[in-house]
Design a protein around this motif. Structure first.
Motif, PDB file in Angstrom:
ATOM      1  N   ALA A 209       0.855  -1.184   0.000  1.00 27.29           N
ATOM      2  CA  ALA A 209       0.000   0.000   0.000  1.00 27.29           C
ATOM      3  C   ALA A 209       0.890   1.232   0.000  1.00 27.29           C
ATOM      4  O   ALA A 209       1.975   1.226   0.589  1.00 27.29           O
ATOM      5  N   GLY A 210       0.430   2.281  -0.655  1.00 28.35           N
ATOM      6  CA  GLY A 210       1.186   3.527  -0.692  1.00 28.35           C
ATOM      7  C   GLY A 210       0.526   4.597   0.161  1.00 28.35           C
ATOM      8  O   GLY A 210      -0.702   4.627   0.297  1.00 28.35           O
ATOM      9  N   ILE A 211       1.330   5.460   0.737  1.00 29.27           N
ATOM     10  CA  ILE A 211       0.809   6.574   1.516  1.00 29.27           C
ATOM     11  C   ILE A 211       0.411   7.700   0.555  1.00 29.27           C
ATOM     12  O   ILE A 211       1.233   8.125  -0.263  1.00 29.27           O
ATOM     13  N   PRO A 212      -0.835   8.173   0.617  1.00 28.37           N
ATOM     14  CA  PRO A 212      -1.263   9.252  -0.280  1.00 28.37           C
ATOM     15  C   PRO A 212      -0.322  10.454  -0.210  1.00 28.37           C
ATOM     16  O   PRO A 212       0.088  10.872   0.868  1.00 28.37           O
TER      17      PRO A 212
ATOM     18  N   VAL B  53       3.171  -0.268  -5.478  1.00 30.15           N
ATOM     19  CA  VAL B  53       1.930   0.144  -4.833  1.00 30.15           C
ATOM     20  C   VAL B  53       0.719  -0.328  -5.639  1.00 30.15           C
ATOM     21  O   VAL B  53       0.617  -0.065  -6.837  1.00 30.15           O
ATOM     22  N   CYS B  54      -0.202  -1.050  -4.975  1.00 29.59           N
ATOM     23  CA  CYS B  54      -1.426  -1.510  -5.639  1.00 29.59           C
ATOM     24  C   CYS B  54      -2.677  -0.850  -5.078  1.00 29.59           C
ATOM     25  O   CYS B  54      -3.757  -0.960  -5.671  1.00 29.59           O
ATOM     26  N   ASP B  55      -2.560  -0.191  -3.920  1.00 26.03           N
ATOM     27  CA  ASP B  55      -3.694   0.527  -3.337  1.00 26.03           C
ATOM     28  C   ASP B  55      -3.164   1.510  -2.309  1.00 26.03           C
ATOM     29  O   ASP B  55      -1.955   1.591  -2.070  1.00 26.03           O
ATOM     30  N   LYS B  56      -4.067   2.260  -1.684  1.00 25.92           N
ATOM     31  CA  LYS B  56      -3.662   3.283  -0.713  1.00 25.92           C
ATOM     32  C   LYS B  56      -4.004   2.897   0.728  1.00 25.92           C
ATOM     33  O   LYS B  56      -3.942   3.735   1.621  1.00 25.92           O
ATOM     34  N   GLY B  57      -4.385   1.637   0.948  1.00 24.70           N
ATOM     35  CA  GLY B  57      -4.682   1.179   2.298  1.00 24.70           C
ATOM     36  C   GLY B  57      -5.903   1.849   2.899  1.00 24.70           C
ATOM     37  O   GLY B  57      -6.005   1.984   4.120  1.00 24.70           O
TER      38      GLY B  57
END
Length: 332
Positions: free
Chosen positions: A157-160, A293-297
């Motif tokens: 997950a990536g941090i916005p 990154v596949c989503d933003k958690g």
């Protein structure tokens, strides 16, 4: 047991095979954690037959044990077979068929060329997600194969505002974001974080900084990014927080950023476990984690970009090793 058949001798090993991906997925949970899982069968290649032969040789030599395995230069691991290990298989590492590492783990051997020199590679996937399974597989590989470099690939997950979909997060430092103490503060539930941070070798960090500037490679990913309707990927070097739970709540990610590390760029479930195992084995073992990154958690978390991100991560890892492995290992 059927009394009419007398004493039944149970086999020491079983190797289930299936040509149906759908049926294999349905039976996946049953075979999870059992020796070797389900072997994909196909008549288009001899990989399945070669794997059966390798398993048979392993079983025959189980009691006498072969001479010590020669060490490999690099061990690669992913959290799961799908989609991460499959993406790694699709990259040109000159893979050989699966063969046993031990009584419960299958791995593949291959090679990668860096600066005209060929290096040996082995790869495997964990029995399940999370830092415990990742650290177990890492330690198994370190003890059996003695690699000089351990590298994890896959999705995160990536941090916005820090990392976009498809960006490759290169972990600079990692810790367990769930480590600490739950306390009662005058009747109000509280949590006191107690992180233990682990970082990468300076040589790995320097190589990653150079990889970040490999504009030719990052531009080559633009067509696939366009098809996925996302921005062209880039390398993001920074802190990765690891936990044993899946995140689909932006508030938790925001608290990690606010209370644990203001520069955190990614969240995953394995990197800290891999780093911890490598450090416990030997301080001289280099380790990196390159996850896309596949989503933003957050609440919008879904599987839409998982295969795309897994492919970007595997491709990036191959390019990184091709360009920089000779530098990382020439001081052995």
């Amino acid at each position: 047991m059927d009394d009419g058949h007398g004493k039944i001798h149970c086999p020491s090993f079983t190797l289930p095979m299936s040509s149906s991906r759908e049926l294999s997925e349905q039976a996946h949970e049953f075979f999870r954690g059992r020796p070797w899982g389900i072997l994909p069968y196909t008549e288009t290649t001899e990989d399945c037959l070669s794997t059966v032969e390798q398993v048979a040789r392993f079983v025959l030599n189980e009691k006498t044990r072969n001479a010590e395995r020669p060490p490999v230069d690099v061990f690669l691991l992913t959290a799961l077979m799908e989609p991460e290990f499959t993406a790694l298989e699709n990259v040109d590492f000159q893979w050989k068929p699966f063969e046993p590492l031990d009584r419960s783990q299958l791995i593949k051997f291959g090679t990668v060329t860096s600066q005209g020199r060929e290096y040996s590679v082995a790869a495997g996937f964990c029995q399940r997600m999370g830092p415990v399974a990742a650290s177990i597989l890492t330690m198994k590989a370190l003890l059996e194969l003695r690699p000089s470099l351990v590298a994890m690939t896959g999705i995160c997950a990536g941090i916005p505002g820090k990392a976009d979909i498809g960006d490759v997060v290169a972990t600079e430092v990692s810790w367990d974001w769930q480590s600490g103490k739950h306390v009662d503060k005058n009747g109000i539930e509280g949590f006191e974080i107690a992180p233990h941070q682990l970082g990468i070798h300076d040589a790995c960090r320097n190589a990653l900084l150079l990889f970040k500037r490999d504009e030719e490679f990052w531009r080559s990913l633009a067509p696939d990014a366009l098809n996925a309707k996302v921005k062209q990927p880039k390398l993001v070097l920074g802190p990765m927080a690891t936990g044993s739970s899946v995140l689909a709540d932006a508030r938790v990610a925001a608290r990690i950023k606010e209370n644990q590390h203001k520069n955190v760029v990614g969240l995953d479930m394995e990197t800290y476990g891999v780093f911890a195992a490598a450090q416990a084995y030997s301080a001289s073992t280099k380790v990196i984690s390159l996850k896309s990154v596949c989503d933003k958690g957050d609440v919008k978390k879904n599987d839409r970009h998982q295969s795309y991100a897994a492919s970007v991560s595997a491709t990036a890892l191959h390019r990184f090793l091709s360009q920089h492995l000779h530098t990382l290992l020439d001081d052995r």
